[in-house]
Scaffold this active site. Structure first.
Site, short mmCIF file in Angstrom:
data_model
loop_
_atom_site.label_atom_id
_atom_site.label_comp_id
_atom_site.label_asym_id
_atom_site.label_seq_id
_atom_site.Cartn_x
_atom_site.Cartn_y
_atom_site.Cartn_z
N ARG A 15 0.85 -1.21 0.00
CA ARG A 15 0.00 0.00 0.00
C ARG A 15 0.88 1.25 0.00
NH1 ARG A 15 -1.95 1.89 4.65
NH2 ARG A 15 -2.48 -0.16 5.48
N TYR B 79 -13.32 17.98 -15.93
CA TYR B 79 -13.87 16.63 -16.06
C TYR B 79 -15.07 16.45 -15.12
CZ TYR B 79 -14.00 11.54 -15.79
OH TYR B 79 -14.40 10.24 -15.81
N ASP C 228 -4.58 19.15 -14.53
CA ASP C 228 -4.91 17.84 -15.10
C ASP C 228 -4.39 17.83 -16.53
OD1 ASP C 228 -6.15 15.66 -16.36
OD2 ASP C 228 -7.98 15.83 -15.17
N LYS D 295 -6.27 6.64 -19.72
CA LYS D 295 -6.49 7.17 -21.06
C LYS D 295 -5.25 6.96 -21.95
CE LYS D 295 -10.28 8.31 -19.06
NZ LYS D 295 -10.57 9.65 -18.54
#
Ligand SMILES: *Cc1c(COP(=O)(O)O)cnc(C)c1O
Length: 422
Positions: free
Chosen positions: A66, A119, A191, A216
């Site tokens: 983690r 977004y 972004d 993406k």
């Protein structure tokens, strides 16, 4: 040079070389040439002192996946090389990365300035979740640079940018907005998903933190979810701490797929951009198209700014159809080389209306307020041959038009018969 930009081993190499070799100069077990997928949850030590040193960060190594993982680390190093960043932190999705960054750098009573058409998911964080934890959110008209500057000047802790925007491809002037943010001491987050590190490096334009949805273009094959955040070690250590505790770490198998995908990013994007430009130019001539959004079109409102801050115009084109959703419903099923799906950045061409893709989270009223018309279609241009993509779109439009003519002719006839009859 800024302290958040660390010169890497392959920094002098071109980006097409860096996508392949960045972060890969690691000696792997068995002399494997490819990054192994290390699925171990924890890492064991015979020497308790060594274990302690690694746990306290005095020595390099791994403790628990983690917190950090050897496969994920290669991906993070690769992103550092592509964004010329000192440090990077990978997350389980792009939204986990965005949410993680906003929660790392904003607390109760603080203020964030951003634009209305970020977004859809990011917009929901601004509208729904941040106000709930006592953060004041100011969302400005994306194209009104003066109003953004005005809101920044009122004082803010974070300025959050996304350019080009999804799905209307608006371009923000990064340098100008960074200057405004620096005047009030705000942290700037950008972004960079649509541009990719190959077309735009926000850190070099003064931005402090870059976020990517690796789902993406980075991974490029529509088969994995992931997110990455890049910036100075000072800032990334805070983001890493947030991820460690809140737990949205990237799994090693996904990291491997993203590493593998990035290696062909430069090749893919080169082909995708050639086709995107060709499709955009063709769409401008199509009578059933009301408007076309692509920063590579000279008439695009953000073309000049895009030229000054981007190396290429990207592979996303959007357009508004005459006749709205009705035409969308008729056109999209006629396309042969297209997924009709809510994703982008893959090797296959993907078509989708905003209401089922970028802004599926929003209501019709919210989309209207954002200036996203129901006739808007987003195309994520794939790596297919340009001629085939053009021909496919042309035949679909021709079919829609011929059916339209046929039905209006038919409607005309009925009318005449009615006249005769009465
Ligand atoms: C898809 C996308 C995101 C969210 O990424 P996920 O990996 O789907 O969580 C964020 N920003 C932009 C611009 C996107 O296109």
């Amino acid at each position: 040079m800024d302290d958040k930009i660390k010169p890497h081993q392959s920094q002098t190499a071109g980006l097409g070389t860096r996508v392949v070799w960045g972060g890969e100069q690691v000696q792997h077990p068995y002399n494997a040439t490819q990054t192994p997928i290390v699925v171990s949850a924890a890492y064991g030590y015979h020497d308790i002192d060594e274990w302690y040193d690694v746990a306290l960060g005095k020595e390099p190594g791994f403790i628990y996946s983690r917190m950090s993982n050897p496969t994920v680390s290669v991906l993070e190093d690769k992103l550092c090389e592509l964004e010329s960043a000192e440090s990077a932190v990978a997350f389980s999705t792009g939204m986990a990365a965005i949410s993680g960054v906003l929660h790392t750098f904003l607390s109760y009573g603080q203020r964030v300035v951003s634009t209305r058409d970020s977004y859809g998911g990011t917009n929901k964080i601004f509208e729904e979740f941040l106000p709930r934890m006592g953060v004041e959110v100011a969302l400005c008209d994306t194209l009104d640079t003066e109003s953004i500057e005005h809101e920044i000047a009122k004082g803010c802790n974070v300025l959050y940018l996304e350019t080009p925007t999804n799905p209307t491809l608006k371009v923000l002037d990064i340098r100008r907005l960074v200057a405004a943010a620096k005047r009030v001491g705000a942290l700037v987050i950008a972004d960079n998903t649509f541009a990719t590190p190959l077309n735009q490096n926000p850190l070099a334009l003064g931005v402090d933190v870059v976020v990517h949805s690796a789902t993406k273009f980075l991974s490029g094959h529509g088969d994995v979810l992931g997110g990455v955040v890049c910036g100075s070690e000072h800032l990334m250590s805070q983001v890493r701490h947030y991820r460690e505790i809140n737990g949205a770490s990237l799994d090693p198998f996904s990291a491997y797929l993203i590493i593998r995908g990035i290696k062909t990013l430069a090749l893919r994007l080169r082909q995708q951009q050639v086709s995107a430009q060709a499709l955009a130019e063709y769409l401008c001539t199509e009578p059933l198209v009301e408007s076309v959004n692509y920063p590579g079109l000279p008439q695009h409102r953000g073309h000049t700014i895009a030229r000054s801050q981007m190396r290429g115009f990207g592979a996303i084109v959007s357009f508004v159809l005459v006749g709205g959703m009705d035409t969308v419903t008729r056109l999209l099923p006629l396309l042969k080389y297209a997924h009709r799906a809510g994703n982008l950045g893959a090797v296959e061409t993907i078509y989708g209306p905003a209401r089922t893709t970028s802004h599926v989270e929003n209501t019709l009223e919210e989309r209207e307020a954002l200036g996203i018309s129901e006739g808007l279609v987003r195309v994520s241009v794939g790596i297919e041959d340009t001629a085939d993509l053009l021909a496919d779109l042309k035949q679909a439009f021709e079919l829609v038009r011929s059916k339209q003519n046929h039905s209006s002719l038919h409607a005309g006839n009925t009318e005449r018969f009615t006249e005769v009859g009465t």
